[in-house]
Design a protein around this motif. Structure first.
Motif, short mmCIF file in Angstrom:
data_model
loop_
_atom_site.label_atom_id
_atom_site.label_comp_id
_atom_site.label_asym_id
_atom_site.label_seq_id
_atom_site.Cartn_x
_atom_site.Cartn_y
_atom_site.Cartn_z
N ARG A 6 0.82 -1.19 0.00
CA ARG A 6 0.00 0.00 0.00
C ARG A 6 0.87 1.25 0.00
NH1 ARG A 6 -5.22 -1.15 -1.48
NH2 ARG A 6 -6.12 -2.79 -0.20
N SER A 7 0.35 2.31 -0.64
CA SER A 7 1.04 3.59 -0.60
C SER A 7 0.94 4.16 0.82
CB SER A 7 0.39 4.55 -1.60
OG SER A 7 1.10 5.76 -1.66
N LEU A 8 2.08 4.56 1.40
CA LEU A 8 2.13 5.01 2.80
C LEU A 8 1.37 4.02 3.68
CD1 LEU A 8 1.52 8.88 2.51
CD2 LEU A 8 3.69 7.68 2.75
N ARG A 81 -8.25 11.28 -8.55
CA ARG A 81 -9.00 10.26 -9.29
C ARG A 81 -8.17 8.98 -9.41
NH1 ARG A 81 -13.29 10.04 -12.96
NH2 ARG A 81 -13.64 12.28 -12.63
N LEU A 82 -6.87 9.12 -9.68
CA LEU A 82 -6.01 7.95 -9.80
C LEU A 82 -5.91 7.20 -8.48
CD1 LEU A 82 -3.99 6.31 -11.53
CD2 LEU A 82 -2.20 7.86 -10.72
N GLY A 83 -5.71 7.95 -7.38
CA GLY A 83 -5.57 7.31 -6.07
C GLY A 83 -6.82 6.59 -5.62
N ILE A 84 -7.98 7.23 -5.84
CA ILE A 84 -9.24 6.65 -5.38
C ILE A 84 -9.79 5.63 -6.39
CG2 ILE A 84 -11.67 7.18 -4.88
CD1 ILE A 84 -10.65 9.87 -3.73
N GLY A 85 -9.71 5.96 -7.68
CA GLY A 85 -10.29 5.08 -8.69
C GLY A 85 -9.48 3.83 -8.95
N ALA A 86 -8.15 3.98 -9.04
CA ALA A 86 -7.30 2.82 -9.33
C ALA A 86 -6.67 2.23 -8.08
CB ALA A 86 -6.20 3.23 -10.32
N GLY A 87 -6.74 2.96 -6.97
CA GLY A 87 -6.12 2.48 -5.73
C GLY A 87 -4.61 2.47 -5.79
N LEU A 88 -4.04 3.31 -6.66
CA LEU A 88 -2.58 3.40 -6.83
C LEU A 88 -2.16 4.86 -6.76
CD1 LEU A 88 -2.19 1.08 -9.97
CD2 LEU A 88 -1.61 0.45 -7.62
#
Length: 433
Positions: A6-8, A81-88
């Protein structure tokens, strides 16, 4: 994805979001990441470019501050959008969707951006310490290594407490510049006229250099990596409906926070224009010189002290977010997880070396030139963060149901084209002399 990937990971989904609560209570749970992102849009590098632009050209470059801020709002919405939508986060998404050579190249460029950003934080904090306490600039540069321990202390209390600390310092900065604007009493009609873009900004090399510096200081490449990660600190359900609500609230959070960033950046430039340019002091491009002249030119003894307090708060805030961005970049691109204190020491040491060399060789007057140059370096690196972000968020294979709409991608590509064109023009002008 495993927790270790996971990121952080220590902060992932650590901030609870109330279920079935009203809009404002839920909105409050999402307030925070945008304010950490906004810090990067008002760091000491902004001060150098805004002061130089305001003193030399009056209110003319206010339009650049406004356009840069609008670009930032669009790009940060894509990062969320990238963090929430793709989970990355952006670094993870680049590693998963590019070849190894491209991934390594993007990582190296991202590290250059973080070092340039950290250089601005080092110099800004050192200058503030000198203005407030008379500490020689060289000693202040070396002393900034102690910021590592500030980060460690803050992270022990959880991500929400860290956000509160950042928010408190942002309020301090805003209040300080509120006072400065009252004392400066600028020509508000002329300032409003400065919000309209003029062709001379592109055709005049001197204005273009400062304009690109403002762009680099405002639209920060490391913020795109940061935002795509820290939006994942909220603990919401994984269903599409809940994630869409999370994206909406995260976008509101960052847009409002960037509105405050615009106020502060515009305030710095307006202050320089009202205090220096109008009085014929078009040569003021040095933060220390601005500090010395503010009190006598505004007729308010406290003006210089308030200015220095805001600068110190800005430097400390940027230290926190720069550390997080560095951690995200290294973990995401290389899947290497170093202790935070070690990562911070390495980054800060790399930033301190050029600062010590410049201050030692050219004296303290070279610090502001190095600050402005660091922002131009950031702007030159910006396309290598923006273009992957636009490509990834417009890719349905990566984003699934959260792929960005065509109009948003078209707008983002237009922004990327402007950034690349301005940077190319600057490089061509530099080579051609």
């Amino acid at each position: 994805m495993t927790d270790s990937a996971r990121s952080l990971s220590d902060s992932f989904a650590s901030v609870p979001v109330p279920k079935d609560a009203g809009f404002w209570r839920t909105m409050f749970a999402f307030v925070g990441p945008g304010w950490l992102v906004a810090v990067g849009y008002m760091d000491p590098g902004n001060w150098a470019t805004d002061i130089a632009g305001g003193s030399a050209f009056g209110y003319t470059l206010l339009s650049v501050v406004l356009c840069s801020n609008l670009m930032a709002i669009v790009l940060q919405s894509l990062a969320a959008r990238l963090g929430i939508g793709a989970g990355l986060d952006l670094a993870q998404a680049c590693r998963a969707n590019t070849s190894r050579p491209v991934n390594w190249a993007l990582w190296a460029l991202a590290e250059v951006a973080i070092i340039a950003c950290d250089l601005a934080e080092v110099l800004g904090t050192a200058i503030a310490l000198k203005l407030l306490f008379g500490l020689p600039l060289l000693y202040g540069v070396v002393l900034t290594v102690l910021d590592v321990f500030l980060i460690l202390a803050l992270q022990r209390y959880g991500f929400r407490k860290l956000e509160a600390f950042i928010g408190a310092l942002l309020i301090v900065i805003a209040i300080c510049f509120g006072f400065e604007l009252v004392w400066a009493n600028p020509d508000w009609a002329a300032a409003a006229g400065g919000l309209i873009p003029r062709p001379e900004i592109v055709t005049d090399p001197a204005k273009l250099y400062i304009a690109i510096g403002i762009l680099g200081a405002t639209v920060m490449p490391h913020n795109l990596y940061l935002h795509s990660s820290i939006v994942q600190t909220r603990a919401y359900e994984a269903g599409e409906r809940e994630r869409r609500r999370a994206l909406t609230l995260a976008t509101i959070d960052s847009t409002v926070a960037l509105g405050l960033a615009f106020f502060i950046n515009a305030a710095i430039l307006i202050l320089a224009a009202a205090a220096f340019h109008v009085a014929g002091r078009t040569d003021v491009a040095d933060i220390e010189q601005a500090h010395e002249l503010l009190a006598p030119m505004l007729g308010v003894g406290a003006a210089g002290v308030v200015f220095a307090i805001a600068l110190l708060a800005s430097g400390q805030n940027s230290t926190v977010t720069g550390t997080l961005a560095g951690q995200i970049v290294m973990e995401g691109f290389l899947n290497i997880r170093l202790p935070v204190w070690l990562r911070r020491l390495v980054t800060r040491a790399i930033a301190i070396v050029p600062a010590v060399v410049v201050v030692g060789m050219s004296g303290e007057g070279g610090a502001t030139n190095l600050l402005v140059l660091s922002q131009v370096v950031l702007s030159l690196q910006l396309p290598f963060a923006v273009i992957p972000l636009v490509l990834l968020t417009g890719n349905r294979r990566v984003m699934g149901a959260f792929v960005a709409p065509r109009w948003l991608i078209a707008l983002a590509w237009a922004i990327a084209a402007v950034i690349v064109a301005l940077n190319g023009y600057l490089l061509w002008g530099t080579v051609a002399g």
